[in-house]
Scaffold this active site. Structure first.
Site, PDB file in Angstrom:
ATOM      1  CG  ASP A   1      -1.779  -1.147   1.418  1.00  0.00           C
ATOM      2  OD1 ASP A   1      -1.695  -2.077   0.611  1.00  0.00           O
ATOM      3  OD2 ASP A   1      -2.556  -1.156   2.390  1.00  0.00           O
TER       4      ASP A   1
ATOM      5  CG  ASP B   1      -5.911   0.402   6.293  1.00  0.00           C
ATOM      6  OD1 ASP B   1      -4.847   0.082   6.850  1.00  0.00           O
ATOM      7  OD2 ASP B   1      -6.555  -0.366   5.551  1.00  0.00           O
TER       8      ASP B   1
END
Length: 581
Positions: free
Chosen positions: A60, A184
């Site tokens: 990511d 996140d």
């Protein structure tokens, strides 16, 4: 926000930062792993201008931001192997989003709140130009918690060292949420009431949610009673992003701008391996986000996606220097883990994309940032070229394995278009059933990229035009990977999506960024995007070829085409990197 409130918040955070004991975010409890890549001829699938670390695993994108004129890019990184493992925050800097300097990783597992891994998160620039990083830590029990870090030395524009708050974890999983399904944190935005807000991804009973939190000081966070967005049966929402977009403009906006008659908001969530988004209005006084047109984040074929190929865990940021919103995403490998170990690396990032709302207000537009044009050379042009049925025309004069190709097709007669009820069909399934070798009426026509001379290996990015029983036309865009390689161990799933244009009035345009093992395709000026990974058997990239083709019974015309060879971007290692070799 008035100047008095801004000054007060800045003072509060400065007191928290500089009066609170901290822990070093970059303590070396692990072996460093920054190594120079092998020579290109030994690494045929490495890219020339897409971001990737010198070696090992990357996934990511994290915390992209602009600070003191320097672009910062952080990413999920395993410094020990080209496979997923204990994750740290890799770090690189750039002055142009094209050429990059690799730095030592910024955040390592050092303390109980992140001792198992430092997972994804986001950057927020606080008043007074104070960068703050919120990220997910995995503790010794694999519980996912939210942590805070900031630069050790703000006078260093490269922000080489980071420290962690001893208040960590600042957020723990709420009741009813599994410990490993809460992660996140987003970039924060500041409401008119002076409270900071973030969303954190998770789920309850398999129903995906963006949990909303508020804070007066960026350290003490309180969960709002209702999630900002939710959907049934999607599983955990990952990497949520929430930001404003102005109507009738290609500009970006700071994340704290609120909805109005000329501003809408985008809610994005990742699940099922895709990034889904919806556009709507946000009311901070009621903490309510209302999607337009009844669209949700349910994962149906009617819902919107950033990209309909290999593109996940995306993260955007506001680039105030050019007044734009910039988007990154992880582009995972589609070969085997054994292949990755042999290569010594895994994972790419998409080339940074500018992001804005279409004039219709119904969807987003994505386009490679303009700086990419500095890599172009040796332009080849083509105009008013008719492609008869069965035509395959080579585009010569460019480096076919590393190119930027824009092409526009003009159609002449649509009346005989194939009849398909596109309202009830899955476009990806339609692309699989009607691939590039399946002859139609209007299409397939497009480009054959990363092709061998004999066309045994080819990746076809193409369009087909259909009409329904009422004579309404639909344009299908496909990336057909079924012949992208003769290797048997590669995932060759094809991708597809419809393009929101009317072929009666609009030419159909296609742009392809071709870079060895990645092809990023932008249909109709960025209305529909498809990213693909390709691994042709031929290893000498001088053997790569590029073609335009038409396999429909009707002729189509290339009204104009420009193709450029692309120079390599510069990737260097900072002299201070402790593990540089």
């Amino acid at each position: 926000m008035n100047k008095l409130l801004s000054s007060f918040l800045t003072l509060c955070f400065l007191v928290l930062v500089f009066d609170t004991p901290t822990s070093n975010a970059t303590g070396r409890n692990m072996v460093d792993g920054i190594f120079l890549p092998s020579q290109k001829n030994e690494q045929p699938y490495r890219t020339g201008y897409h971001f990737q670390p010198p070696s090992n695993w990357m996934n990511d994108p994290n915390g992209p931001m602009l600070y003191q004129g320097v672009y910062h890019f952080f990413y999920q990184y395993n410094p020990l192997a080209p496979t997923f493992g204990t994750i740290v925050w890799g770090h690189a800097v750039s002055h142009d989003l094209v050429n990059w300097i690799h730095l030592d990783p910024a955040i390592y597992p050092t303390d109980e709140p992140d001792i198992s891994s430092c997972w994804s998160g986001s950057a927020t620039i606080l008043p007074g130009n104070l960068p703050a990083m919120l990220y997910t830590g995995s503790d010794s029990t694999s519980r996912q918690v939210q942590d805070l870090a900031w630069p050790k030395n703000r006078s260093d524009p490269f922000l080489r060292e980071w420290v962690k708050s001893t208040h960590n974890p600042i957020i723990t999983p709420p009741e009813g949420v599994k410990d490993d399904c809460f992660r996140d944190p987003s970039t924060a935005w500041l409401g008119p009431d002076g409270l900071w807000r973030i969303v954190v991804g998770g789920d309850r009973d398999n129903n995906g949610m963006a949990f909303l939190y508020q804070s007066p000081d960026f350290v003490t966070w309180t969960r709002y009673e209702n999630p900002l967005a939710a959907a049934d049966s999607t599983g955990t929402w990952e990497c949520p992003d929430f930001f404003p977009v102005p109507l009738n403009s290609t500009n970006g906006l700071d994340t704290s701008v609120v909805s109005s008659g000329s501003v809408l908001h985008v809610m994005k969530a990742g699940f099922e391996g895709h990034d889904w988004y919806t556009i709507g209005t946000y009311s901070p006084d009621r903490e309510n986000f209302l999607p337009q047109n009844g669209l949700s984040l349910s994962g149906s074929t009617l819902d919107l996606r950033y990209d309909y190929g290999n593109f996940y865990a995306s993260k955007s940021f506001f680039d105030e220097s050019k007044n734009r919103r910039v988007l990154w995403a992880w582009v995972p490998e589609k070969d085997s883990e054994e292949d990755d170990i042999e290569k010594g690396w895994a994972g790419l990032q998409s080339f940074p994309r500018a992001l804005w709302i279409d004039r219709s207000g119904k969807q987003l537009i994505q386009w490679p940032v303009e700086e990419i044009e500095t890599l172009r050379e040796n332009e080849v042009k083509l105009k008013n070229k008719r492609l008869k049925s069965g035509s395959v025309v080579e585009i010569e004069g460019v480096t076919a394995s590393q190119a930027d190709v824009t092409i526009s097709f003009k159609l002449e007669d649509l009346k005989e278009a194939e009849v398909v009820d596109t309202c009830s069909v899955d476009p990806q399934a339609l692309c699989t059933d009607k691939g590039a070798s399946s002859k139609g009426v209007i299409g397939p026509f497009g480009v054959l990229a990363m092709a061998s001379k004999d066309l045994k290996e080819q990746t076809a990015i193409f369009f087909r035009v259909f009409q329904n029983q009422k004579g309404r036309y639909s344009v299908l865009m496909c990336s057909d990977l079924s012949r992208s390689t003769i290797r048997s161990t590669i995932d060759k799933t094809s991708f597809g999506a419809f393009v929101d244009i009317d072929p009666r009035y609009d030419e159909i345009s296609l742009r392809n960024l071709i870079d060895h093992s990645i092809i990023e395709s932008f249909g109709a000026g960025g209305k529909t995007c498809i990213t693909s990974r390709v691994y042709p058997q031929f290893l000498n990239y001088e053997d790569a070829h590029l073609f335009a083709f038409n396999n429909g019974t009707q002729s189509v015309k290339i009204s104009q085409m420009s193709a450029w060879s692309m120079k390599n971007a510069e990737f260097t290692i900072d002299q201070t990197v402790k593990s540089a070799t």
